[in-house]
Design a protein around this motif. Structure first.
Motif, PDB file in Angstrom:
ATOM      1  N   LEU A 168      -2.620  -0.158 -10.748  1.00  0.00           N
ATOM      2  CA  LEU A 168      -1.942  -0.389  -9.493  1.00  0.00           C
ATOM      3  C   LEU A 168      -2.741  -0.525  -8.340  1.00  0.00           C
ATOM      4  O   LEU A 168      -2.360  -1.424  -7.542  1.00  0.00           O
ATOM      5  N   TRP A 169      -3.891   0.283  -8.237  1.00  0.00           N
ATOM      6  CA  TRP A 169      -4.586   0.205  -6.997  1.00  0.00           C
ATOM      7  C   TRP A 169      -5.418  -1.201  -7.137  1.00  0.00           C
ATOM      8  O   TRP A 169      -5.949  -1.694  -6.205  1.00  0.00           O
ATOM      9  N   GLU A 223      -2.552  -6.469  -2.232  1.00  0.00           N
ATOM     10  CA  GLU A 223      -1.441  -5.960  -1.200  1.00  0.00           C
ATOM     11  C   GLU A 223      -0.672  -6.787  -0.559  1.00  0.00           C
ATOM     12  O   GLU A 223      -1.370  -7.979  -0.262  1.00  0.00           O
ATOM     13  N   ARG A 259       0.787  -1.291   0.194  1.00  0.00           N
ATOM     14  CA  ARG A 259      -0.082   0.088   0.118  1.00  0.00           C
ATOM     15  C   ARG A 259       0.858   1.237   0.149  1.00  0.00           C
ATOM     16  O   ARG A 259       0.434   2.401  -0.894  1.00  0.00           O
ATOM     17  N   LYS A 317       1.981   1.980  -3.566  1.00  0.00           N
ATOM     18  CA  LYS A 317       0.881   2.433  -4.233  1.00  0.00           C
ATOM     19  C   LYS A 317       0.405   3.872  -3.925  1.00  0.00           C
ATOM     20  O   LYS A 317       0.367   4.936  -4.856  1.00  0.00           O
TER      21      LYS A 317
END
Length: 124
Positions: free
Chosen positions: A118-119, A123, A77, A80
């Protein structure tokens, strides 16, 4: 995978070294990412330089990120947020330049697409 010939192995090694060098530069320049270049280096090394691939996978700082990417396509995260912030800053700076309008529109749209992708990654 079929073993690479000597020329192919040399080319994979050169690519791996270039990516490691860019990753090293990125460790000191905030505008150049480190881990994506190390991911590419590990990928190239896996095709022509197993010892370098092993070193990257076992690296005390970056090895875990490379292993998580390979296993699950995972991105932390924090990475990101950092990438999104740098893309937003880059877009803002670009808008303040004399770049052509197509670039001022196209680059932020491309960066937004990358941020969305990317998001969407898991994670670590």
């Amino acid at each position: 995978m079929r073993p690479a010939g000597p020329v192919a192995r040399l080319l994979w090694r050169v690519l791996a070294l270039v990516c490691v060098a860019l990753g090293l530069i990125g460790a000191f320049l905030p505008v150049l990412p480190t881990v994506p270049f190390l991911l590419a280096a590990a990928w190239a090394a896996g095709r022509g330089w197993p010892a370098l691939e092993h070193w990257l996978l076992e690296h005390p700082r970056y090895g875990e990120y490379i292993r998580q990417w390979r296993q699950r396509g995972a991105v932390p995260r924090r990475a990101k947020w950092a990438a999104t912030a740098m893309m937003a800053l880059s877009s803002a700076v670009l808008l303040a330049t004399a770049a052509p309008v197509a670039v001022k529109i196209g680059a932020p749209v491309l960066m937004a697409a990358v941020a969305i992708w990317l998001w969407s990654r898991p994670e670590s």
